[in-house]
Design a protein around this motif. Structure first.
Motif, PDB file in Angstrom:
ATOM      1  N   ALA A   6       3.807  -3.916   2.029  1.00  0.00           N
ATOM      2  CA  ALA A   6       5.207  -3.714   2.441  1.00  0.00           C
ATOM      3  C   ALA A   6       5.310  -2.601   3.482  1.00  0.00           C
ATOM      4  N   TRP A   7       4.568  -1.524   3.264  1.00  0.00           N
ATOM      5  CA  TRP A   7       4.589  -0.429   4.244  1.00  0.00           C
ATOM      6  C   TRP A   7       4.000  -0.895   5.569  1.00  0.00           C
ATOM      7  N   TYR A   8       2.931  -1.666   5.516  1.00  0.00           N
ATOM      8  CA  TYR A   8       2.300  -2.154   6.742  1.00  0.00           C
ATOM      9  C   TYR A   8       3.249  -3.060   7.516  1.00  0.00           C
ATOM     10  N   GLN A   9       4.027  -3.867   6.816  1.00  0.00           N
ATOM     11  CA  GLN A   9       4.954  -4.770   7.486  1.00  0.00           C
ATOM     12  C   GLN A   9       6.028  -4.000   8.248  1.00  0.00           C
ATOM     13  N   GLU A  10       6.382  -2.826   7.765  1.00  0.00           N
ATOM     14  CA  GLU A  10       7.358  -1.997   8.463  1.00  0.00           C
ATOM     15  C   GLU A  10       6.829  -1.513   9.817  1.00  0.00           C
ATOM     16  N   TYR A  11       5.529  -1.470   9.963  1.00  0.00           N
ATOM     17  CA  TYR A  11       4.904  -0.957  11.188  1.00  0.00           C
ATOM     18  C   TYR A  11       3.988  -2.010  11.812  1.00  0.00           C
ATOM     19  N   ALA A  12       4.398  -3.254  11.727  1.00  0.00           N
ATOM     20  CA  ALA A  12       3.573  -4.366  12.199  1.00  0.00           C
ATOM     21  C   ALA A  12       3.229  -4.253  13.685  1.00  0.00           C
ATOM     22  N   GLN A  13       4.086  -3.597  14.436  1.00  0.00           N
ATOM     23  CA  GLN A  13       3.840  -3.475  15.881  1.00  0.00           C
ATOM     24  C   GLN A  13       2.582  -2.661  16.199  1.00  0.00           C
ATOM     25  N   TYR A  14       2.076  -1.892  15.225  1.00  0.00           N
ATOM     26  CA  TYR A  14       0.885  -1.071  15.455  1.00  0.00           C
ATOM     27  C   TYR A  14      -0.411  -1.778  15.076  1.00  0.00           C
ATOM     28  N   TRP A  15      -0.315  -2.970  14.543  1.00  0.00           N
ATOM     29  CA  TRP A  15      -1.490  -3.674  14.049  1.00  0.00           C
ATOM     30  C   TRP A  15      -1.865  -4.818  14.974  1.00  0.00           C
ATOM     31  N   ARG A  16      -3.109  -5.203  14.911  1.00  0.00           N
ATOM     32  CA  ARG A  16      -3.536  -6.442  15.566  1.00  0.00           C
ATOM     33  C   ARG A  16      -2.837  -7.601  14.857  1.00  0.00           C
ATOM     34  N   SER A  17      -2.769  -8.731  15.518  1.00  0.00           N
ATOM     35  CA  SER A  17      -2.209  -9.908  14.850  1.00  0.00           C
ATOM     36  C   SER A  17      -3.151 -10.323  13.722  1.00  0.00           C
ATOM     37  N   PHE A  50     -20.742  -2.554  -2.865  1.00  0.00           N
ATOM     38  CA  PHE A  50     -20.119  -3.413  -1.859  1.00  0.00           C
ATOM     39  C   PHE A  50     -19.019  -4.265  -2.494  1.00  0.00           C
ATOM     40  N   VAL A  51     -19.312  -4.841  -3.655  1.00  0.00           N
ATOM     41  CA  VAL A  51     -18.318  -5.676  -4.341  1.00  0.00           C
ATOM     42  C   VAL A  51     -17.115  -4.830  -4.758  1.00  0.00           C
ATOM     43  N   VAL A  52     -17.366  -3.684  -5.370  1.00  0.00           N
ATOM     44  CA  VAL A  52     -16.274  -2.792  -5.795  1.00  0.00           C
ATOM     45  C   VAL A  52     -15.431  -2.382  -4.596  1.00  0.00           C
ATOM     46  N   MET A  53     -16.083  -1.976  -3.530  1.00  0.00           N
ATOM     47  CA  MET A  53     -15.356  -1.536  -2.339  1.00  0.00           C
ATOM     48  C   MET A  53     -14.536  -2.676  -1.743  1.00  0.00           C
ATOM     49  N   SER A  54     -15.121  -3.852  -1.644  1.00  0.00           N
ATOM     50  CA  SER A  54     -14.415  -4.996  -1.064  1.00  0.00           C
ATOM     51  C   SER A  54     -13.178  -5.358  -1.884  1.00  0.00           C
ATOM     52  N   VAL A  55     -13.336  -5.426  -3.193  1.00  0.00           N
ATOM     53  CA  VAL A  55     -12.218  -5.798  -4.067  1.00  0.00           C
ATOM     54  C   VAL A  55     -11.127  -4.733  -4.027  1.00  0.00           C
ATOM     55  N   LEU A  56     -11.513  -3.470  -4.169  1.00  0.00           N
ATOM     56  CA  LEU A  56     -10.507  -2.404  -4.207  1.00  0.00           C
ATOM     57  C   LEU A  56      -9.819  -2.202  -2.857  1.00  0.00           C
ATOM     58  N   GLN A  57     -10.564  -2.310  -1.777  1.00  0.00           N
ATOM     59  CA  GLN A  57      -9.944  -2.198  -0.450  1.00  0.00           C
ATOM     60  C   GLN A  57      -8.944  -3.327  -0.246  1.00  0.00           C
ATOM     61  N   HIS A  58      -9.318  -4.524  -0.668  1.00  0.00           N
ATOM     62  CA  HIS A  58      -8.387  -5.648  -0.554  1.00  0.00           C
ATOM     63  C   HIS A  58      -7.127  -5.378  -1.376  1.00  0.00           C
ATOM     64  N   PHE A  59      -7.303  -4.904  -2.593  1.00  0.00           N
ATOM     65  CA  PHE A  59      -6.158  -4.617  -3.452  1.00  0.00           C
ATOM     66  C   PHE A  59      -5.249  -3.556  -2.825  1.00  0.00           C
ATOM     67  N   VAL A  60      -5.834  -2.487  -2.334  1.00  0.00           N
ATOM     68  CA  VAL A  60      -5.035  -1.405  -1.736  1.00  0.00           C
ATOM     69  C   VAL A  60      -4.286  -1.905  -0.511  1.00  0.00           C
ATOM     70  N   HIS A  61      -5.010  -2.551   0.400  1.00  0.00           N
ATOM     71  CA  HIS A  61      -4.405  -2.895   1.689  1.00  0.00           C
ATOM     72  C   HIS A  61      -3.617  -4.202   1.685  1.00  0.00           C
ATOM     73  N   SER A  62      -4.001  -5.151   0.845  1.00  0.00           N
ATOM     74  CA  SER A  62      -3.312  -6.443   0.842  1.00  0.00           C
ATOM     75  C   SER A  62      -2.269  -6.576  -0.256  1.00  0.00           C
ATOM     76  N   VAL A  63      -2.281  -5.658  -1.200  1.00  0.00           N
ATOM     77  CA  VAL A  63      -1.302  -5.713  -2.285  1.00  0.00           C
ATOM     78  C   VAL A  63      -0.427  -4.455  -2.281  1.00  0.00           C
ATOM     79  N   LEU A  64      -1.043  -3.309  -2.514  1.00  0.00           N
ATOM     80  CA  LEU A  64      -0.263  -2.080  -2.675  1.00  0.00           C
ATOM     81  C   LEU A  64       0.481  -1.641  -1.410  1.00  0.00           C
ATOM     82  N   LEU A  65      -0.174  -1.728  -0.271  1.00  0.00           N
ATOM     83  CA  LEU A  65       0.412  -1.169   0.954  1.00  0.00           C
ATOM     84  C   LEU A  65       1.013  -2.207   1.899  1.00  0.00           C
TER      85      LEU A  65
END
Length: 144
Positions: free
Chosen positions: A35-46, A18-33
């Motif tokens: 910029a890409w997510y911001q390009e498609y912000a209209q598809y995400w919840r606020s 759980f700890v590994v998954m939480s940390v790595l998921q955060h790193f992937v989605h909140s750090v690595l990706l």
């Protein structure tokens, strides 16, 4: 089904995953990706809407981790814990991540690079989780 399950060991592995998954998921989605997510912000919840539901993400992480560790115990071969954990993680990550890429490509408007990154991240994260579980079960095997 549960008769030979060492509950303490399984819980230790579940918490570690759980700890590994939480940390790595955060790193992937909140750090690595990010910029890409911001390009498609209209598809995400606020951000506020996502944060009001964040507890469900952690429920999912706990369930995934618990099942991931339980299934691992059912296929122990007694070989190298590192190799066994790595193989298991790659197999589960591939089972979850690769088909999901094809399904997500049909279901979502996200570009292929995001969907591919999700699939690769899933395989990598599960591989690391598999190694962690293998090492936890190694310690138990060597202490008996």
């Amino acid at each position: 089904m549960f008769s030979k399950l060492n509950i303490k060991q399984w819980l230790t592995a579940t918490v570690a995953c759980f700890v590994v998954m939480s940390v790595l998921q955060h790193f992937v989605h909140s750090v690595l990706l990010t910029a890409w997510y911001q390009e498609y912000a209209q598809y995400w919840r606020s951000e506020q809407d996502m944060m009001s539901r964040v507890h469900w993400r952690y429920v999912g992480y706990v369930l995934f981790s618990a099942l991931f560790c339980f299934i691992y115990t059912k296929g122990l071969e007694g070989t190298s814990p590192l190799g066994e954990g790595m193989r298991y993680g790659i197999l589960i990550g591939s089972l979850v991540g690769i088909p999901r890429m094809f399904i997500d490509h049909v279901m979502f408007y996200y570009p292929g690079r995001i969907i591919l990154a999700w699939g690769i991240a899933t395989v990598v994260i599960c591989t690391i989780m598999g190694i962690v579980v293998g090492m936890i079960y190694k310690r138990a095997r060597s202490s008996t």
